[in-house]
Design an enzyme around this catalytic site. Structure first.
Site, PDB file in Angstrom:
ATOM      1  N   HIS A 131     -10.228   8.432  11.066  1.00 21.50           N
ATOM      2  CA  HIS A 131      -8.879   8.238  11.599  1.00 21.50           C
ATOM      3  C   HIS A 131      -8.157   9.584  11.537  1.00 21.50           C
ATOM      4  CE1 HIS A 131      -4.660   6.851  11.648  1.00 21.50           C
ATOM      5  NE2 HIS A 131      -5.094   5.694  12.117  1.00 21.50           N
ATOM      6  N   ASP A 208     -10.896   7.246   2.344  1.00 23.44           N
ATOM      7  CA  ASP A 208      -9.907   6.448   3.064  1.00 23.44           C
ATOM      8  C   ASP A 208     -10.370   4.997   3.009  1.00 23.44           C
ATOM      9  OD1 ASP A 208      -8.438   5.018   4.917  1.00 23.44           O
ATOM     10  OD2 ASP A 208      -8.692   6.441   6.563  1.00 23.44           O
ATOM     11  N   GLN A 211      -9.529   0.381   5.702  1.00 19.81           N
ATOM     12  CA  GLN A 211     -10.223  -0.701   6.389  1.00 19.81           C
ATOM     13  C   GLN A 211     -11.230  -1.417   5.489  1.00 19.81           C
ATOM     14  OE1 GLN A 211      -9.298  -1.724   9.315  1.00 19.81           O
ATOM     15  NE2 GLN A 211      -7.937  -0.023   9.806  1.00 19.81           N
ATOM     16  N   LYS A 234      -2.294  -3.526   6.032  1.00 15.34           N
ATOM     17  CA  LYS A 234      -3.588  -3.956   6.556  1.00 15.34           C
ATOM     18  C   LYS A 234      -4.256  -4.986   5.647  1.00 15.34           C
ATOM     19  CE  LYS A 234      -4.322   0.494   8.853  1.00 15.34           C
ATOM     20  NZ  LYS A 234      -4.000   0.054  10.216  1.00 15.34           N
ATOM     21  N   CYS A 372      -6.391   6.180  17.223  1.00 11.80           N
ATOM     22  CA  CYS A 372      -6.157   7.328  16.332  1.00 11.80           C
ATOM     23  C   CYS A 372      -7.476   7.938  15.878  1.00 11.80           C
ATOM     24  CB  CYS A 372      -5.312   6.923  15.124  1.00 11.80           C
ATOM     25  SG  CYS A 372      -3.649   6.389  15.551  1.00 11.80           S
TER      26      CYS A 372
END
Length: 414
Positions: A131, A208, A211, A234, A372
């Site tokens: 991302h 990261d 997700q 999220k 993104c």
């Protein structure tokens, strides 16, 4: 792709759906089919009520008052930190910084950890599937310091070429970065293996986790990374919430990123002494109500259980993938062996934005665009894709409705 047995696990999805008020609405006079969960998840009633309760019953600032409301607000805010400690299996609550989300968390690491030590000739390693939030901050601090950003490659299936990533962990790399789960492809990266290789070379690893956290349990100690970032909106929580976990030795050495109230011990014009982590990095009034909601979101995950969530979502992913293969001219982008429930695709002869607009008129919400992730789009040679991203409150019937709408729209565009 990880799949489950053909016989569905018993999972009362209708009971789950009853907890999410927005799922009952209609869009363009059609029942809503919400398949944009990688963008933002829907919120259970318990989260909505937790935010409402804060403003109705204990609206006050944190750590600034000894009156009852202030103490209750502070307890609610710090309670979110305690839940995140358990959620991430962090060794200490002092290693969990409350932020507005992964973007702020990564920028904090970029400016407070990386920038002070980067110099010309140094590098930061990331991957093609990241991302923008895990690319642009490194470019910005690289431009200031003279350091460069390198990207490890992926293959056509959308899997990180791990041996190439490891090969690129050369001495000039001062920080390595990787997404746990791709927001476009759903690919699950082998973070433990990458972290092990980074430790061998003395290179810190940032992950990261935006997700990953909504779909699977996260154990930062088992993963072996140095930094892990999550985004609240999220994972059933309010927007403007999230967290950064970092190893204590990094936090103690890092200077503050923001200056202001509540991150100090003493301020004099001759100089300021700062609070200990994590408060050193939490200047100003935070999103107190939002973190009350995030606490409720984490509690909701605990009530359902990630084992059940993961099993149901994998069934949905397998079912949706097979149904989409029935659509003539449809190409799925990214078919890694291990995925979370995200499917990016293209339909021959149709632009992604046009298709998403027409699907919306059928009540189906999917994402269209570059997500993104411009470098990833460039790798596949496409300007954009459509993305259907599932959550544990989605159903097979919604997938069927999605495919029916897709076939109907395809006829209009052909």
């Amino acid at each position: 792709m990880n799949t489950t047995a053909s016989t569905p696990t018993v999972f009362d999805v209708q009971r789950i759906r009853a907890d999410f008020p927005l799922l009952a609405r209609t869009v363009h006079d059609k029942p809503l089919v919400y398949l944009d969960n990688a963008n933002t998840s829907q919120k259970p009633l318990s989260v909505i009520e937790a935010v409402d309760r804060h403003y109705r019953e204990r609206n006050a600032n944190v750590a600034r008052a000894v009156h009852q409301l202030g103490e209750e607000a502070t307890a609610a805010y710090e309670g979110a930190r305690d839940r995140l400690v358990r959620f991430l299996n962090a060794p200490s609550r002092n290693e969990v910084i409350l932020t507005s989300g992964t973007t702020q968390s990564i920028n904090l690491v970029a400016y407070s950890y990386a920038l002070p030590q980067l110099k010309p000739g140094d590098s930061i390693l990331t991957t093609v599937m990241e991302h923008h939030a895990n690319i642009v901050p490194w470019q910005l601090v690289g431009a200031r310091s003279g350091a460069t950003v390198k990207a490890a490659p992926i293959d056509e299936r959308g899997e990180l070429i791990v041996e190439k990533y490891v090969e690129m962990l050369t001495p000039e790399v001062k920080l390595a970065c990787v997404t746990h789960v791709s927001n476009v492809l759903g690919t699950v990266n082998p973070v433990r293996e990458i972290a092990r290789e980074c430790r061998k070379r003395g290179i810190p690893l940032l992950v990261d986790g935006s997700q990953a956290a909504p779909h699977r349990p996260v154990d930062v100690q088992a993963l072996g990374c140095d930094f892990y970032a999550v985004t609240g909106h999220k994972m059933l929580g309010p927007t403007g919430t999230g967290a950064l976990w970092a190893k204590r030795e990094h936090l103690e050495a890092m200077p503050p990123f923001f200056g202001g109230g509540e991150m100090i011990r003493e301020v004099k014009f001759s100089g300021t002494t700062f609070a200990a982590p994590p408060h050193k990095f939490e200047a100003g009034t935070p999103n107190i109500a939002g973190f009350a909601g995030l606490s409720a979101a984490i509690d909701y995950y605990a009530s359902v259980g990630f084992e059940a969530i993961h099993a149901w979502e994998q069934q949905l992913l397998h079912y949706a993938t097979e149904r989409l293969r029935e659509v003539p001219g449809l190409r799925i982008i990214g078919e890694a062996a291990e995925k979370e429930p995200v499917i990016s695709f293209l339909l021959e002869g149709a632009q992604a934005t046009d298709l998403a607009t027409l699907l919306d008129l059928q009540g189906v919400a999917v994402r269209s665009g570059h997500h993104c992730a411009h470098p990833l789009m460039q790798f596949y040679g496409v300007p954009a894709t459509l993305r259907a991203s599932l959550a544990f409150y989605n159903t097979r019937e919604e997938i069927d409705a999605f495919v029916v709408a897709l076939l109907k729209v395809r006829k209009l565009l052909m």
